[in-house]
Design an enzyme around this catalytic site. Structure first.
Site, short mmCIF file in Angstrom:
data_model
loop_
_atom_site.label_atom_id
_atom_site.label_comp_id
_atom_site.label_asym_id
_atom_site.label_seq_id
_atom_site.Cartn_x
_atom_site.Cartn_y
_atom_site.Cartn_z
N HIS A 46 0.86 -1.19 0.00
CA HIS A 46 0.00 0.00 0.00
C HIS A 46 0.89 1.23 0.00
O HIS A 46 2.10 1.15 0.22
CB HIS A 46 -0.96 -0.01 1.20
N HIS A 67 1.11 4.02 1.89
CA HIS A 67 1.58 4.83 3.01
C HIS A 67 3.09 4.97 2.82
O HIS A 67 3.78 4.01 2.42
CB HIS A 67 1.27 4.16 4.35
N ASP A 103 5.74 4.95 4.59
CA ASP A 103 6.73 4.05 5.19
C ASP A 103 6.89 2.74 4.44
O ASP A 103 7.85 2.00 4.67
CB ASP A 103 6.40 3.80 6.68
N HIS A 104 5.96 2.43 3.55
CA HIS A 104 6.07 1.19 2.76
C HIS A 104 6.57 1.43 1.34
O HIS A 104 6.76 0.48 0.58
CB HIS A 104 4.71 0.47 2.72
N HIS A 162 -7.26 -2.38 5.56
CA HIS A 162 -6.54 -1.24 6.14
C HIS A 162 -7.33 0.01 5.80
O HIS A 162 -8.42 -0.07 5.22
CB HIS A 162 -5.12 -1.23 5.57
N ASP A 169 0.19 -4.09 6.59
CA ASP A 169 -0.84 -3.42 7.38
C ASP A 169 -2.25 -3.96 7.13
O ASP A 169 -2.74 -3.99 6.00
CB ASP A 169 -0.81 -1.92 7.10
N HIS A 218 7.25 -5.15 11.69
CA HIS A 218 6.41 -3.96 11.67
C HIS A 218 5.88 -3.64 13.07
O HIS A 218 4.69 -3.56 13.32
CB HIS A 218 5.24 -4.17 10.68
#
Lengths: 303, 303
Positions: free
Chosen positions: A61, A63, A65-66, A142, A210, A268
């Site tokens: 996804h 976000h 941080d990914h 998520h 997530d 994570h």
């Protein structure tokens, strides 16, 4: 041989010891990144893995941080004279995000980027079929479109040594044809693949980032040799896990148990626990004893 | 007090010990980042500096290694409840790049980002005037629009202790008014700022990232207390420095010498030298003896 290298095991906030999420899966000549958080290219450098070898990136996804490590890898590949295309797989929106990344800094792109958007609906879908493995995906629960991935090595033939030995057949190039599924003739004897070989089940590695709990997570993880699963929270923060659509370590362990996975590796983790993850680990082990906690640069080999 | 923290000292490719370029300059309550390469938020974390304190970011140019850490910091600030605006200064194109960064991943922005594009032409221009300091900038000679920055503390008044002592004035709140430039009356005596105070020159720190040699670099660095300057190459790779529009350590030292800088700190080293930077250091020291090489997390305090 399947090799897994944990390049980053933190959640949104990196810590001194943990970088943002990214896991490398190497299978023969294929180097696949699952997620690519900021700083992944430096983690690769520290792990002594050339980014030039990466051919596929799977983003769960968008976000930051990914995914915020993608731009840097693309710049470095270009500067290193990359010519081979890079394949990027991700959920709805991936084409737009990749295009915006390419315009978020100045560089000269020398190679193609092939973007594949995954729209699994409520089912598990196949997103890639390679010669010796397949990648499956499903949507997770998520707060933005998010998917999980499963790497499934195909069933493969292995020579039935006891059987072919009966005909005095040991170490001969003709065995390669038999292994490829051909019927061969040896000293006047027909040897069929059905008798001269055995089928060996392929290995399965599932990667869940997530998500909240959903039954489909057990389906996609079913009988995984290795389940890599997010565990942002310990039970003391169950409410936060629900609020932010994440898993506790205990819920991740339940998924592994119900899926009959062989091994569970958690990653994570919320930064709030720092290095103090023992209670989170224990909560998972109570449900699924074969649970490990990932660290940055941990390597796993599945033979 | 001015504190400088080197958060990243590599060039395009990070190494095990060096992250992408970013230098923090702290002056009283202001935390300013000069460049913000990928991974800067983790470097801040390791340096135990909260990203929440950063109010200004100065980007020299939009090559990824100088700017790809911005997205992650913006995401983390939003997730941490930042409300105060973040100011970003950079060369032509900065508005477009910042806007594309904001659309290159999914997050909820909670605070304003004020973007200031710097268009210095062929001159040195003032880009910011704060109460106690000014920031100047000029274009450098790179292959995309690039600028250098100079932090100049304003001249400040200091009490002339020997003079005020004559009137028996020691440690009294009225001295604050004198220091602010007011004429005061003490026991019937008028004390003017001209006599009761001395003017102290402010400190100057200049930051030069990617560039070829240009005379303007000596102008903007003029009499700097500290010149932080890129030194991608040693003399053995002079041709590469020219080809890619970078400086050798020797040329950086010449700039420091001609600018009559007090101290030179080199950073932004090509990965090809690894930890073997002694020859590069020696080439600079021959021209400008007070030259140091930056390392990640090195701290400098100017009093």
């Amino acid at each position: 041989m399947i090799e897994i290298v944990f390049l980053g095991t933190s959640s949104m906030f990196p810590t001194e010891k943990r970088n943002h999420p990214s896991v490398l899966l190497r299978y023969e000549g294929d180097y696949m990144l699952f997620d690519c958080g900021e700083g992944t290219q430096r983690q690769l450098r520290i792990a002594k893995i050339s980014p030039m070898k990466i051919n596929r990136v799977f983003i769960t996804h968008w976000h930051g941080d990914h995914a915020l490590g993608l731009g840097g890898i693309i710049q470095s590949l270009s500067a290193s004279g990359r010519e081979k295309a890079l394949e990027i797989y991700g959920p709805k929106g991936t084409k737009k995000y990749v295009s915006n990344i390419m315009n978020s800094f100045s560089f000269v792109k020398n190679f193609d980027i092939e973007v594949h958007e995954i729209l699994p609906g409520k089912k598990i879908c196949k997103v890639l079929e390679a010669e010796k493995y397949e990648i499956f995906s499903c949507a997770t629960k998520h707060n933005i479109p998010t998917v999980a991935f499963s790497f499934c090595e195909k069933e493969r033939r292995k020579i039935n040594l006891d059987y072919v030995k009966k005909y005095g057949l040991v170490k001969h190039p003709i065995l390669g044809r038999l292994q490829n599924g051909e019927t061969i003739t040896w000293k006047g004897h027909k040897i069929t693949p059905a008798k001269g070989t055995v089928l060996v089940k392929g290995k399965k590695v599932t990667y869940i980032a997530d998500t909240s709990y959903d039954r489909i997570l057990e389906e996609i993880s079913k009988e995984s040799d290795l389940l890599i699963c997010e565990a942002s929270f310990a039970n003391e923060h169950k409410e936060l896990a629900e609020e932010y659509a994440h898993l506790t370590a205990e819920t991740a362990a339940n998924i592994a148990k119900n899926a009959k996975a062989k091994e569970l590796i958690l990653f994570h983790f919320s930064q709030r626990y720092g290095d103090d993850l023992e209670h989170l680990h224990n909560e998972a082990k109570k449900v699924f004893p074969n649970t490990k906690l990932a660290n940055d640069f941990m390597r796993i080999v599945l033979n």
